[in-house]
Design a protein around this motif. Structure first.
Motif, PDB file in Angstrom:
ATOM      1  N   ASN A   3      -8.994  10.233 117.298  1.00  0.00           N
ATOM      2  CA  ASN A   3      -8.956  10.475 115.870  1.00  0.00           C
ATOM      3  C   ASN A   3     -10.214   9.873 115.253  1.00  0.00           C
ATOM      4  N   LEU A   4     -11.222  10.689 115.118  1.00  0.00           N
ATOM      5  CA  LEU A   4     -12.467  10.231 114.509  1.00  0.00           C
ATOM      6  C   LEU A   4     -12.413  10.488 113.022  1.00  0.00           C
ATOM      7  N   ASN A   5     -12.110   9.470 112.272  1.00  0.00           N
ATOM      8  CA  ASN A   5     -12.039   9.600 110.826  1.00  0.00           C
ATOM      9  C   ASN A   5     -13.403   9.251 110.239  1.00  0.00           C
ATOM     10  N   ILE A   6     -14.309  10.194 110.309  1.00  0.00           N
ATOM     11  CA  ILE A   6     -15.669   9.968 109.825  1.00  0.00           C
ATOM     12  C   ILE A   6     -15.753  10.416 108.374  1.00  0.00           C
ATOM     13  N   GLN A   7     -16.125   9.500 107.511  1.00  0.00           N
ATOM     14  CA  GLN A   7     -16.262   9.823 106.101  1.00  0.00           C
ATOM     15  C   GLN A   7     -17.561  10.594 105.877  1.00  0.00           C
ATOM     16  N   THR A   8     -17.484  11.676 105.120  1.00  0.00           N
ATOM     17  CA  THR A   8     -18.665  12.510 104.904  1.00  0.00           C
ATOM     18  C   THR A   8     -19.033  12.621 103.438  1.00  0.00           C
ATOM     19  N   ARG A  69     -20.329   4.203  99.427  1.00  0.00           N
ATOM     20  CA  ARG A  69     -18.960   4.689  99.206  1.00  0.00           C
ATOM     21  C   ARG A  69     -18.070   3.601  98.626  1.00  0.00           C
TER      22      ARG A  69
END
Length: 101
Positions: A3-8, A69
């Protein structure tokens, strides 16, 4: 599996900071490059220095780093839709029903 929760995303304050950092870095490298190029009489060194500043500014400001962010946008909660049973057969209800199909 992973689960790669990469913020974009970057918030508005972060966008402003990134723009200011980018402009400052490129301006600084441009001035230093111009002075260095004038001292050694090589315009190519000015261009190389400015290019290095562009690469550094790009690496620091294009990715959405966590420092850009810190001020997320607070969205309003959605309003509940009015029930269809309360009003019968109005033009707006018919238009909504047609759009949903």
């Amino acid at each position: 599996m992973f689960n790669l929760n990469i913020q974009t995303h970057t918030d508005f304050v972060g966008q402003h900071k990134a723009e200011m950092y980018s402009r400052s870095i490129i301006t600084l490298f441009g001035v230093v490059g111009l002075i260095w190029g004038a001292i050694i009489q090589q315009f190519s060194q000015t261009v190389y220095t400015l290019g290095a500043g562009f690469v550094l500014a790009s690496l620091l400001t294009i990715p959405p780093w966590p420092m850009f962010r810190k001020n997320p946008l607070q969205w309003q909660k959605p309003r509940p839709e009015p029930s269809q049973a309360s009003s019968s057969g109005t033009v707006s209800d018919e238009g909504k029903q047609k759009k949903k199909k």
